[in-house]
Write an enzyme that holds these catalytic residues in place. Structure first.
Site, PDB file in Angstrom:
ATOM      1  N   SER A 171      -6.286   4.552   5.092  1.00  0.00           N
ATOM      2  CA  SER A 171      -6.109   3.074   5.406  1.00  0.00           C
ATOM      3  C   SER A 171      -5.705   2.171   4.507  1.00  0.00           C
ATOM      4  CB  SER A 171      -7.264   2.788   6.161  1.00  0.00           C
ATOM      5  OG  SER A 171      -7.716   1.107   5.723  1.00  0.00           O
ATOM      6  N   LYS A 172      -4.847   1.280   4.982  1.00  0.00           N
ATOM      7  CA  LYS A 172      -4.323   0.309   3.831  1.00  0.00           C
ATOM      8  C   LYS A 172      -5.534  -0.475   2.952  1.00  0.00           C
ATOM      9  CE  LYS A 172      -2.876  -2.850   7.458  1.00  0.00           C
ATOM     10  NZ  LYS A 172      -1.460  -3.227   8.155  1.00  0.00           N
ATOM     11  N   ARG A 173      -6.782  -0.098   3.611  1.00  0.00           N
ATOM     12  CA  ARG A 173      -7.924  -0.851   2.889  1.00  0.00           C
ATOM     13  C   ARG A 173      -8.684  -0.037   2.068  1.00  0.00           C
ATOM     14  NH1 ARG A 173      -7.328  -3.586   7.407  1.00  0.00           N
ATOM     15  NH2 ARG A 173      -7.697  -1.724   8.606  1.00  0.00           N
ATOM     16  N   ASP A 174      -8.172   1.340   2.072  1.00  0.00           N
ATOM     17  CA  ASP A 174      -8.879   2.031   1.061  1.00  0.00           C
ATOM     18  C   ASP A 174      -8.327   1.890  -0.275  1.00  0.00           C
ATOM     19  OD1 ASP A 174     -10.137   3.704   2.846  1.00  0.00           O
ATOM     20  OD2 ASP A 174      -8.556   5.125   3.269  1.00  0.00           O
ATOM     21  N   HIS A 207       1.067  -1.241  -0.099  1.00  0.00           N
ATOM     22  CA  HIS A 207      -0.011  -0.079   0.057  1.00  0.00           C
ATOM     23  C   HIS A 207       0.955   1.281  -0.060  1.00  0.00           C
ATOM     24  CE1 HIS A 207       0.436   0.120   4.329  1.00  0.00           C
ATOM     25  NE2 HIS A 207       0.411  -0.946   4.341  1.00  0.00           N
TER      26      HIS A 207
END
Ligand code: GLU
Ligand code: ZN
Length: 497
Positions: free
Chosen positions: A265-268, A23
């Site tokens: 966030s690394k999930r974005d 990320h």
């Protein structure tokens, strides 16, 4: 001059855990550490922190390696290249951690804790109610051999905890340029090894920094709370004669904020580094933008090369305030880097994108390369992402059966009037004796502007849509020349129905 306070030659590192997709935050950390090492003519160590078997994956490890190669951040020690303090994957160093833990326990710096999760939670609640710090309360700090034996005979398992010294821990942060202190009461004895024998990050990270001679730890601000633990652990290493006795300097890189002022966030979706490659960011464009997340080369100057960054990068200049991630700016900077490419280099960068869109072969034929070389200059100025060029030039490469016209553009441009225009264009072009940009332009102007009396601004839209499939396309007359007489006439015929 080096920026090391201690004067030791710089050894910096990047040590991600291979979980999920690489990320943006990770790449920013890698870049800053790398630039710091290179600026100071030091050593850059790449280490893989893969001791969490429930989260780490081999696929993610491979992606990390790929991404580092793609970005062009090279390493002096690490996977693939080896080095004097390998192996550089922590999963291959478990004996080392077990050995250190034995030594720490023998020296009384670590101890087994037999508390169960339920007991810990119960005491934590009680502490909270009484307004005391709610971390581990040190219950197992000084168990007698008999007490330990009794727990073991009950069948209890234990974690190994580090005994935090009963004093404050301070260090000078390289980014904030100030001393940060943690009160003893706020940093409790923490777990080094889980009950199942798996060592935790706080242990393995410090052990390897010590064994690999790391002088400078640069990492995200989210890890600040583990820094006092690691400093205390380092001091314990020194006491037991483990490692080289040096203490790294620490710098915490600012948070990166995404949409709506929330931490990225690394999930974005905009965190996914591989998506940048897929969309056609140049590594140098993306790195340039990542550099701006906390650093700048000069006032009012946003665009620079990696070499210029290395030359100018000083860790003390990094801004401690949170940085804003702005995808529009990221794309614009990439566009600037694309425009700085020579025509030949631009084509070279485009080739893999045309291949993966299956518009050219892999490898490409000589004819395909010749066409791409002729066409690329038509869109070079307007390309911010390499995939923009793929979209704009698709009509030249697409197989006849796959050519399609955008529905909305067709509705707007190929109504009754549009068809009349295309018919006139077809007739004019069909009579052309030589097929080059200039003849094409003259023929179309004569037929549509003079002949039909159309305003120049409106005259060519229908032809453009029929030929390229879209209202947004490279310059029309050049496009027609490159597409060739037969295909051009066939596309015009096709819309005439
Ligand atoms: N493996 C840790 C992480 O990915 C590294 C932290 C550090 O740089 O010290 O968060
Ligand atoms: Zn305990």
């Amino acid at each position: 001059m080096t920026e090391s306070i201690t004067g030791r030659p710089v050894v910096a590192r990047f040590c991600p855990s291979p979980t999920g997709n690489p990320h943006v935050g990770m790449a920013r950390t890698a870049l800053f550490s790398w630039a710091f090492a290179r600026h100071n003519k030091g050593t850059f160590v790449f280490r893989i922190e893969d001791t969490d078997t429930s989260r780490d994956t081999e696929e993610s490890y491979q992606l990390l390696i790929d991404v580092m190669h793609w970005l062009g951040l090279d390493w002096d020690q690490g996977p693939e290249v080896g080095g004097p303090n390998g192996p550089y994957r922590q999963s291959e160093r478990l004996d080392i951690y077990a050995d250190v833990v034995d030594k720490l326990r023998a020296a009384g710096k670590a101890y087994p804790c037999y508390c169960t999760a339920a007991e810990l939670e119960h005491r934590r609640d009680a502490a909270r109610r009484a307004g005391r710090p709610s971390g581990y309360d040190g219950k197992c700090r000084s168990l007698t051999p008999e007490e330990k034996a009794a727990f073991e005979s009950e069948g209890r398992t234990f974690v190994t905890r580090f005994r935090m010294p009963d004093r404050d821990v301070s260090f000078t942060d390289l980014v904030r340029n100030e001393v940060i202190s943690f009160g003893a009461e706020n940093v409790q004895d923490y777990v080094l090894v889980r009950a199942n024998g798996h060592p935790l990050y706080t242990l393995t990270n410090a052990v390897d920094d010590a064994l690999m001679g790391i002088t400078h730890v640069l990492r995200g601000e989210d890890l600040l709370s583990s820094t006092p633990r690691q400093i205390a652990l380092y001091e314990a290493f020194r006491d037991i004669g483990f490692g080289d006795g040096g203490m790294p300097e620490f710098g915490h890189l600012p948070y990166v904020m995404g949409q709506g002022n929330k931490k990225l966030s690394k999930r974005d979706p905009e965190s996914n580094l591989l998506a940048y490659r897929d969309q056609g960011f140049l590594p140098e464009g993306l790195l340039n933008y990542l550099a701006l997340l906390g650093w700048s080369i000069a006032k009012d100057r946003d665009v620079f090369s990696l070499a210029e960054m290395v030359e100018a990068f000083r860790i003390g200049d990094v801004n401690a305030n949170p940085a804003r991630f702005d995808i529009k700016k990221c794309q614009a900077i990439n566009g600037d880097h694309i425009r700085m490419l020579s025509p030949e280099e631009f084509v070279k960068r485009l080739v893999p994108y045309f291949a993966s869109a299956r518009l050219i072969g892999d490898p490409a034929s000589d004819e395909e390369l010749a066409l791409l070389t002729a066409a690329a200059p038509l869109v070079h100025e307007r390309t911010n992402l390499l995939t923009d060029a793929v979209d704009m030039l698709r009509f030249l490469f697409v197989a006849d059966g796959d050519f399609a016209i955008d529905d909305a553009d067709s509705a707007k441009n190929l109504g009754e009037g549009g068809i009349t225009t295309v018919r006139a264009a077809h007739k004019a072009l069909g009579n052309l004796s030589s097929w080059d940009t200039e003849s094409i332009e003259t023929a179309l102007r004569d037929a549509l502007v003079e002949g039909l009396g159309l305003k120049p601004r409106l005259a060519f839209g229908p032809v453009r849509v029929a030929i390229t499939g879209s209202r947004i396309s490279p310059p029309l007359f050049e496009s027609l020349e490159l597409l060739g007489r037969d295909k051009s006439l066939a596309r015009l015929t096709a819309v005439l129905g």
